[in-house]
Every structure is written in C-alpha cells, then in structure tokens.
Design an enzyme around this catalytic site. Sequence first.
Site, PDB file in Angstrom:
ATOM      1  NE  ARG A 295      -4.105  -1.964   1.601  1.00  0.00           N
ATOM      2  CZ  ARG A 295      -5.112  -2.403   2.307  1.00  0.00           C
ATOM      3  NH1 ARG A 295      -5.221  -2.066   3.572  1.00  0.00           N
ATOM      4  NH2 ARG A 295      -6.032  -3.167   1.762  1.00  0.00           N
ATOM      5  CE1 TYR A 434      -1.706  -0.022  -8.266  1.00  0.00           C
ATOM      6  CE2 TYR A 434      -1.911  -1.578 -10.069  1.00  0.00           C
ATOM      7  CZ  TYR A 434      -1.247  -0.547  -9.456  1.00  0.00           C
ATOM      8  OH  TYR A 434      -0.139  -0.033 -10.040  1.00  0.00           O
ATOM      9  CD  GLU A 435      -1.517  -3.846  -3.025  1.00  0.00           C
ATOM     10  OE1 GLU A 435      -1.110  -4.731  -3.783  1.00  0.00           O
ATOM     11  OE2 GLU A 435      -1.865  -4.052  -1.850  1.00  0.00           O
ATOM     12  N   GLY A 436      -6.430  -2.247  -2.510  1.00  0.00           N
ATOM     13  CA  GLY A 436      -7.490  -1.698  -1.667  1.00  0.00           C
ATOM     14  C   GLY A 436      -7.841  -0.327  -2.200  1.00  0.00           C
ATOM     15  CD  GLN A 441      -5.951   1.757   1.380  1.00  0.00           C
ATOM     16  OE1 GLN A 441      -5.332   1.830   2.437  1.00  0.00           O
ATOM     17  NE2 GLN A 441      -6.062   0.637   0.696  1.00  0.00           N
TER      18      GLN A 441
END
Length: 587
Positions: A295, A434-436, A441
């Site tokens: 992240r 992406y990556e959450g 977040q």
Amino acid sequence: MTYRAPVADIAFTLKHGTGLAPTLSQAGDFGADDVDAVLQEAGRFASDVIAPLNALGDRHGTPFKDGTVTMPPGWKEAYRAWAAAGWNAVSAPAEWGGQALPHALNAACIEMWNSASMAFGIGPVLTMGAAEALAAHGTNDLKRRYLGKLVSGEWMGTMELTEPQAGSDVGALRTKAERSADGSYRLTGQKIFITYGEHDLTENIVHFVLARLPDAPPGTRGISLFLIPKFLVNKDGSLGPRNDLRAHSIEHKLGIHASPTCTMIYGDNGGAVGFLVGEENRGLACMFTMMNLARLAVGLQGVGIAERATQQALQYARERKQGRAASARDAGPSPIVEHPDVRRMLMTMRALTRAARAICYATAGAIDASRSSGEAAEAANARAALLTPVAKAFSTDIGIEVASLGVQVHGGMGFIEETGAAQHLRDARIAAIYEGTNGIQAVDLVMRKLPLGGGAVVRGYLDELRATAKAVQAANDPAFGMTGARLAEAIDSLDRATTWLLGKIDAAPQSALAGATPYLRLFGNAAGGCMLADEALAALRLADGEPAARVAIARFFAENIAVQAGGLERAVIDGADAVNAADAALA
Ligand SMILES: Cc1cc2nc3c(=O)[nH]c(=O)nc-3n(C[C@H](O)[C@H](O)[C@H](O)COP(=O)(O)OP(=O)(O)OC[C@H]3O[C@@H](n4cnc5c(N)ncnc54)[C@H](O)[C@@H]3O)c2cc1C
C-alpha cells in the site's frame, strides 16, 4: 520529455523529514553520505535506463499468445540489469542476500522506479512484498528454496487475492486448497487481475495465493496463504516440473500497458502444488505483511507519477508562448508559465507532489522505527498503521489530480498522445483502485485506525502537527505569509472532525463511513501542509535545501490547499446525513 530524478529534493525530504532522520541520528555504519550515494545511483538508473522504456512499453503492451506473455522490447534487459545491480534487495534481510537498508531509503528508490515507469515499478513492489511475507512467515525449507531468489529478483513474485466475486470483499474468495499426504496442498480455482501473473522477465514466477481449505470457517477467518511456484523447485535449488497453473488471458487496460494483468487458472489437471505460508486459516494476517508495504509502495506510485507529470508540465510551460502576461516587460507573447492561472496549476502540482512524498517517507520511517523493540517501536507501529491508508490514498488521489493538471497545462497537446502527458494520466488512474481502493483506505483510517489506543494515537499525532504550526508562527518570517495561521486552522478542523468521528464509529457507523473519504483528504491536507512547513523550517535553519523555494511551496500549500480543510470538515460532520438520505436521488 524524459524524467530526471530529483535526487537533491528527495534526499532533503528523507534526511530532514521523519523518514530517515531517526535512523541517521543513531550511531552506526550507515550515514548521510551513503544515502546520497544510493539515491544518486538509483536516480541515474531510473532516469537513464527505465524512463526511456516508458512510452515504448505503453505503445507495445504485453502481447499474450498460447499462455505466454512477451514483455516489450528492452524490458527484459533493463529488468535484469536492475536486479543485478541489487535494487530489488535494498531493504531485504541480509541473511537472504539483502542489503538491510532502511525502508525509507527503499521508498525513495521505489518512487524513482515508478516515476520512470509505473508499469515497470509495480512488478518489483510485489516481489519485495512477497519476500517480506516469506521471510516473516515461511518455513525454513520454503525460505531456502525461494527466498534468496525473490530477494535478488532472479525470480519475481505475485500477490493473488482477487476473484470475480471477491474484490474489496476478500472474505468471499473461493479458490480451494486441499491437504495432500506429503504435507503440501493442491489448489484449484481462478484469480483475476493478477499483476505480472505471467511474463518472460524471469525463469520462474512465485505466486502467493489466498485460498480456502474445505473445513475453513467462512469469511476472512478461513483464508490461508500458499506459495505456488510456476516451476517446482528441487531440493538442490534447480527447477523441476511445471506446476498445474496457467495464465488464461490478459486484460486490455486504460493504462500501465506494459504491466501484464492476468487471469490465472489453478488446477486444470488435479491441482497446483502449493505450500502453506504461516498457519492454516491465518493467511490474511500473513498477506497483510505484504499488503502494508504494498500500500505504501502504491502511494509512492502516486508520488512518482505526480513528479514526472510536474517536470513535464513545467518544461512545456517554459517553452510554450501564448498571449502577453500581465507581468511581461517585453512585447510579444509570453511563455505560459508567466500567466498566473498556469502558475497556480504548476504550484498546485509541485506542492501536492512534495506533500505526498513527505507523507510516504514519514510512513516508511515509522515502519523502520517499528522494527526495533520496546515502547518506541510500539508507538512507531501505531504511527505506521495510522499513516499507511493516508499515504496510499492521498498520494494516489493527488497523482491523478496532478497528472490531470499536467494535461491541462499542455492545452490541446496534452490530449494528444505524443506529448506523454496523457499517458501519465492514464497510468495514474489505477493506483487509486488496486491494493485496496481509496474508499476502502478511508474506511480503514476511520473505522480501524482512529480508535487505536482509544484515540490516543491520532491525538498524539495532532499534537505534533500543532507544534509545527506554532514553530512557523514563532519563526515570524514574512516569507511564510499566513502559513502558521492557516495550518493551525486546518489542524483545528482535523481535530473537530476526528472527535466527531470517534463519537460516531460505534453509535452511528453509517455516518462515520459517509465521512471517511473527505476525512482522509482533510488528514492528508493538514499532515502534508505541516510536513512541508517542517521542511521549510529545516532548510532555513541549515541554509541548505533551497530554503526560499521550500518556504514558497509550504506557503502556497497552506494558503491555497490547507485552507480547504474547513470545507472538508463540514463535509465530514454536516454532510453525512445528506449522503445517507440520498435514496431518492439515486433511484
Ligand atoms: C490493473 C489491475 C491490477 C491489479 N492487480 C492485482 C493483483 O496483482 N492482485 C490482486 O489480488 N488483485 C489485483 N487487482 C484487483 C484490485 O485489487 C481490485 O480491483 C480492487 O481491490 C477493487 O476490487 P473490485 O475491482 O472487485 O471492486 P469492488 O470491490 O467491486 O468495488 C467497487 C467500488 O465499490 C467500493 N466498495 C466496495 N466495497 C466497499 C465497502 N465495504 N465500503 C466502501 N466502499 C466499497 C469500492 O471502493 C469501489 O469504488 C488489480 C486490478 C487491476 C485493475
């Protein structure tokens, strides 16, 4: 236009922000000169070797045929030279061939790889995260077979959560793992959107896959992590037979065309051989070792693309002449950089980029500090937890905004592919997803990070921000304009919004969730503004690091960006009802 790594700026922020200052203040064999040497060399590699591949990769993409992906011309050579130079191993453990340098220093390098090319930079980020997870949770046998090669970059790694029905909701995943008599597992299922799932950069690819055992509890508590190599590895380290997995197809995307995004199929012929990493049903916790770093790294992609877009826009604005600026002394058309509205765009680009950089490096510094032991390490761990969603979401949001302003500065030429400004915007867009996603977040920040220590973690951070605003006011330097007062107001807004949210998390979660995204932006604005002011104060104190420019950037941020805090506070506190009462509007 190509990219020149801003090594001096990066070095200053690293050394005088909270990124590396704590590490450098401890006596040891690693000093400021080493930082400069590493950054210089990384900057050279990024600018001279990777950056020239960026537009070519965008045009060429990664053709897919008969289950194989061919990377664009020149990429294999560049990747291999990059790995051979040790760049994959900067912060990896020495025991496995890494250089064990601080994460903050690696963060600066990751920024530069991604400025040079986001499609290039994202692959190694996943490999580094995979190596971290394996080092932390793998058995000795797995480490012996795989870790050294993941650390060196001789093999690349992937991170595989997503399935068609399981995106943000990871707990919905269905890929199946069954125990085998020899202690390994057999996996069957499908993963989608897998970055670097297949390619020809390395001989082997080591997939880190989340799956579910037949007797696993439902949801996220029933997920296990498996290492599944493309080629099995013999005891002596040589490559064995091909595993039962394949790339089914690649996606056709808006941006990062040279990053192959694959659908992966496991178990056409009875099941792919996988090895458990960590304990059964505890896979999500192991994956989080990778995900927190990943992240932060995606946040650094936002910084990287913003830096490159800013450089390009500035150069264009100095060369392109249109109209006569109000301030012009000469007759005839002026470079557009002289028009106040263009200057506003350029200053916004520069200030947002620098603020996001400072937030990301501070997050990396907190991760470094959390690796020691004792109370200070616990506090650093909490700080890293608090800042990670901000580093990811604020930086990638501003990456898109800055890249979009970059197009605007170019006028019509920005919309035309040949300038490259459009590619930055297309590439930047994925980092908020992406990556959450950035929405996830924001939810993480509000629902999980604000309550840390009963609110004491965020309150401690607010106190530090306040100290910065006071220091600016105490400096009494007219060049700062209203910086101190504007930052103090932004922190007050953040403080009130924090208190309000802390009161709603249990009592009215719908309201807290509705305010999450404006709250994260408010947090980034206040924190970023204070970090820029800290840097300006340090530059003045040291008479180094271009103090006049740093003061001007801090002032611009405080007076033009941090002032949005009042509106964001209102959106958090007063706007939630309107969000949740919107059923009729969305009918
Ligand atoms: C180019 C690319 C590369 C990728 N690489 C990888 C990879 O290597 N490995 C991997 O595992 N995955 C990868 N992904 C998948 C990526 O992580 C997911 O797309 C992302 O997590 C979002 O999931 P989704 O697409 O299913 O969207 P959804 O989860 O369907 O979300 C849609 C929207 O709803 C919002 N939303 C969903 N749930 C909530 C909630 N609870 N609260 C608030 N808002 C919510 C989201 O924020 C989003 O705006 C990649 C995706 C792309 C496009």
